[in-house]
Design an enzyme around this catalytic site. Structure first.
Site, PDB file in Angstrom:
ATOM      1  CB  THR A   1      -2.202  10.756   6.710  1.00 53.31           C
ATOM      2  OG1 THR A   1      -2.709  10.639   5.173  1.00 53.31           O
ATOM      3  CG2 THR A   1      -0.914  10.898   7.069  1.00 53.31           C
TER       4      THR A   1
ATOM      5  CE1 TYR B   1       5.267   7.015  12.333  1.00 52.80           C
ATOM      6  CE2 TYR B   1       5.889   9.335  12.663  1.00 52.80           C
ATOM      7  CZ  TYR B   1       5.573   8.021  11.860  1.00 52.80           C
ATOM      8  OH  TYR B   1       5.635   8.291  10.274  1.00 52.80           O
TER       9      TYR B   1
ATOM     10  CG  ASN C   1       7.534   2.314   2.547  1.00 53.09           C
ATOM     11  OD1 ASN C   1       7.367   3.269   2.705  1.00 53.09           O
ATOM     12  ND2 ASN C   1       6.643   1.082   2.554  1.00 53.09           N
TER      13      ASN C   1
ATOM     14  CG  ASP D   1       5.763  -9.250  11.474  1.00 48.48           C
ATOM     15  OD1 ASP D   1       6.379  -7.964  11.424  1.00 48.48           O
ATOM     16  OD2 ASP D   1       4.948  -9.818  12.003  1.00 48.48           O
ATOM     17  CB  VAL D   2       9.364  -5.496   9.148  1.00 49.98           C
ATOM     18  CG1 VAL D   2       9.005  -4.925   7.381  1.00 49.98           C
ATOM     19  CG2 VAL D   2       8.535  -4.470   9.840  1.00 49.98           C
TER      20      VAL D   2
ATOM     21  CG  ASP E   1       2.543  -4.862   3.297  1.00 46.07           C
ATOM     22  OD1 ASP E   1       1.834  -5.238   4.179  1.00 46.07           O
ATOM     23  OD2 ASP E   1       2.850  -3.858   3.090  1.00 46.07           O
TER      24      ASP E   1
ATOM     25  CB  VAL F   1       2.409  11.213   2.459  1.00 44.16           C
ATOM     26  CG1 VAL F   1       2.420  10.590   0.709  1.00 44.16           C
ATOM     27  CG2 VAL F   1       3.857  11.556   2.619  1.00 44.16           C
TER      28      VAL F   1
ATOM     29  NE  ARG G   1      -4.196  -1.706   2.496  1.00 42.94           N
ATOM     30  CZ  ARG G   1      -4.805  -1.779   3.447  1.00 42.94           C
ATOM     31  NH1 ARG G   1      -4.860  -0.893   4.178  1.00 42.94           N
ATOM     32  NH2 ARG G   1      -5.747  -2.775   3.179  1.00 42.94           N
TER      33      ARG G   1
ATOM     34  CB  THR H   1      -0.553   6.872   2.631  1.00 44.27           C
ATOM     35  OG1 THR H   1      -0.150   7.150   3.777  1.00 44.27           O
ATOM     36  CG2 THR H   1       0.606   7.401   1.595  1.00 44.27           C
TER      37      THR H   1
HETATM   38  P1  NAD Z   1       0.544   3.050   4.655  1.00 40.87           P
HETATM   39  O1  NAD Z   1      -0.259   2.430   6.028  1.00 40.87           O
HETATM   40  O2  NAD Z   1      -0.157   3.525   3.507  1.00 40.87           O
HETATM   41  O3  NAD Z   1       1.592   1.763   4.271  1.00 40.87           O
HETATM   42  C1  NAD Z   1       2.402   1.199   5.179  1.00 40.87           C
HETATM   43  C2  NAD Z   1       2.626  -0.194   4.779  1.00 40.87           C
HETATM   44  O4  NAD Z   1       3.387  -1.136   5.568  1.00 40.87           O
HETATM   45  C3  NAD Z   1       1.107  -1.223   4.644  1.00 40.87           C
HETATM   46  O5  NAD Z   1       1.170  -1.857   3.422  1.00 40.87           O
HETATM   47  C4  NAD Z   1       1.406  -2.166   5.924  1.00 40.87           C
HETATM   48  O6  NAD Z   1       0.497  -3.199   5.898  1.00 40.87           O
HETATM   49  C5  NAD Z   1       2.781  -2.341   6.081  1.00 40.87           C
HETATM   50  N1  NAD Z   1       3.338  -2.785   7.299  1.00 40.87           N
HETATM   51  C6  NAD Z   1       2.903  -2.516   8.495  1.00 40.87           C
HETATM   52  N2  NAD Z   1       3.403  -3.091   9.483  1.00 40.87           N
HETATM   53  C7  NAD Z   1       4.219  -4.106   8.766  1.00 40.87           C
HETATM   54  C8  NAD Z   1       4.895  -5.201   9.274  1.00 40.87           C
HETATM   55  N3  NAD Z   1       5.010  -5.580  10.568  1.00 40.87           N
HETATM   56  N4  NAD Z   1       5.448  -5.888   8.427  1.00 40.87           N
HETATM   57  C9  NAD Z   1       5.385  -5.739   6.992  1.00 40.87           C
HETATM   58  N5  NAD Z   1       4.622  -4.517   6.561  1.00 40.87           N
HETATM   59  C10 NAD Z   1       4.004  -3.971   7.509  1.00 40.87           C
HETATM   60  O7  NAD Z   1       1.576   4.036   5.296  1.00 40.87           O
HETATM   61  P2  NAD Z   1       2.400   5.063   4.295  1.00 40.87           P
HETATM   62  O8  NAD Z   1       1.952   6.510   4.671  1.00 40.87           O
HETATM   63  O9  NAD Z   1       2.650   4.610   3.015  1.00 40.87           O
HETATM   64  O10 NAD Z   1       3.993   4.904   5.170  1.00 40.87           O
HETATM   65  C11 NAD Z   1       5.077   4.179   4.535  1.00 40.87           C
HETATM   66  C12 NAD Z   1       6.135   4.801   5.612  1.00 40.87           C
HETATM   67  O11 NAD Z   1       6.352   6.219   5.298  1.00 40.87           O
HETATM   68  C13 NAD Z   1       6.076   4.621   6.803  1.00 40.87           C
HETATM   69  O12 NAD Z   1       7.339   4.099   7.492  1.00 40.87           O
HETATM   70  C14 NAD Z   1       5.621   5.735   7.531  1.00 40.87           C
HETATM   71  O13 NAD Z   1       6.078   5.899   8.823  1.00 40.87           O
HETATM   72  C15 NAD Z   1       6.476   6.756   6.730  1.00 40.87           C
HETATM   73  N6  NAD Z   1       5.805   8.301   6.975  1.00 40.87           N
HETATM   74  C16 NAD Z   1       4.658   8.339   6.278  1.00 40.87           C
HETATM   75  C17 NAD Z   1       4.146   9.606   6.360  1.00 40.87           C
HETATM   76  C18 NAD Z   1       2.622  10.071   6.021  1.00 40.87           C
HETATM   77  O14 NAD Z   1       2.310  11.218   6.241  1.00 40.87           O
HETATM   78  N7  NAD Z   1       2.044   9.072   5.396  1.00 40.87           N
HETATM   79  C19 NAD Z   1       4.831  10.658   6.702  1.00 40.87           C
HETATM   80  C20 NAD Z   1       6.148  10.450   6.971  1.00 40.87           C
HETATM   81  C21 NAD Z   1       6.739   9.096   7.025  1.00 40.87           C
END
Ligand code: NAD
Length: 252
Positions: free
Chosen positions: A195, A157, A90, A63-64, A37, A190, A16, A192
């Site tokens: 948020t 966080y 990521n 699972d990371v 994922d 972002v 995602r 996604t």
């Molecule tokens: P998202 O929730 O759309 O996607 C995150 C993905 O990580 C999902 O597919 C989820 O299933 C996967 N995930 C969660 N736990 C997991 C695990 N234990 N093992 C494997 N996969 C796992 O979020 P996003 O916005 O795309 O976030 C991506 C990265 O960017 C994250 O590290 C987030 O902290 C970071 N980030 C996001 C934002 C924002 O505003 N969206 C801002 C700064 C940083």
């Protein structure tokens, strides 16, 4: 000519959001891409989409927080594509604000495990495969909240993303002799799933927008473009660095 022709990438959390967008962009630029994922249906859908569009993508369950999952995921990637050049750590989970005194130990540990330990384990699993091919590029997704604090997110966080920032620099120093670069990317807010709750809450959304000089959330492609640059040889002299893609948040 693609900017990643001949390269093989692994992206965690690729089912995602930003991870899926990075997988699409990397494939368009000529890379073979593996994504891992916990969301198997979504991950397989991204895999199918990329393959239908002429790319070469492999989905693996990951699972990371589990070291054995990481070993299997990297082994499957090398088995399918023959090598590993790029790792994007990521996967992550978010967290709204909350006082430390009200935070359960389990909440702290869950965020630190996925956002912090997950990056450590991914790096540990990928390094030998990169050493085998004489180098590589590791991109760790931190956050602007790994650089500055706010009461709009949780302490865990912030702490986890700060850990990612300095773990990246440690990785860069340790593996520079192997030709392996490591850099962190610090997105601002972002559009996604992460948020979605905040964007649906008018007060929280307005407050967050007021912290962004560009006055909008980023689209996932705007982050993926920075990740692509760090993954490619265009950034060959950049390591231990941090690329802030936050609409100006930390400039204030
Ligand atoms: P998202 O929730 O759309 O996607 C995150 C993905 O990580 C999902 O597919 C989820 O299933 C996967 N995930 C969660 N736990 C997991 C695990 N234990 N093992 C494997 N996969 C796992 O979020 P996003 O916005 O795309 O976030 C991506 C990265 O960017 C994250 O590290 C987030 O902290 C970071 N980030 C996001 C934002 C924002 O505003 N969206 C801002 C700064 C940083």
């Amino acid at each position: 000519m693609g900017r990643l022709d001949g390269k093989v990438a692994f992206i965690s959390g690729g089912a995602r959001g930003m991870g899926a967008e990075e997988a699409r962009l990397f494939a368009q630029e000529g890379a073979k891409v593996a994504i891992g994922d916990i969301l198997d249906d979504d991950g397989r859908a991204v895999e199918a989409e990329i393959n239908e569009n002429g790319g070469d993508c492999l989905y693996v369950h990951l699972d990371v927080t589990r070291e054995a999952n990481w070993q299997d995921a990297i082994a499957a990637t090398v088995s399918r594509f023959g090598r590993l050049d790029i790792l994007v750590n990521n996967a992550g989970i978010g967290g709204m604000g909350g006082l430390i005194e009200d935070t359960a130990v389990e909440d702290w540990e869950r965020v630190m495990d996925i956002n912090g330990k997950g990056v450590f384990l991914g790096t540990k699993a990928a390094i030998p495969a990169m050493q085998d091919v004489g180098g590589g590029s590791i991109i760790n997704i931190s956050s602007q909240l790994g650089i500055v604090a706010t009461d709009m997110s949780s302490a865990q966080y912030h702490a986890s993303k700060g850990a990612v920032r300095i773990l990246t620099k440690s990785t860069a120093i340790q593996f520079a002799p192997d030709g392996i670069r490591a850099n962190s990317v610090h997105p601002g807010p972002v559009v996604t799933d992460m948020t979605a709750g905040r964007r649906a809450a008018p007060d929280a959304y307005a407050r967050m927008l007021s912290s962004i000089p560009l006055n909008r959330f980023a689209e996932p492609r705007e982050i993926a473009n920075a990740v692509l640059y760090l993954a490619s040889d265009e950034s060959s002299y950049i390591t231990g660095s941090e690329v802030v893609v936050d609409g100006g948040w930390v400039a204030q």
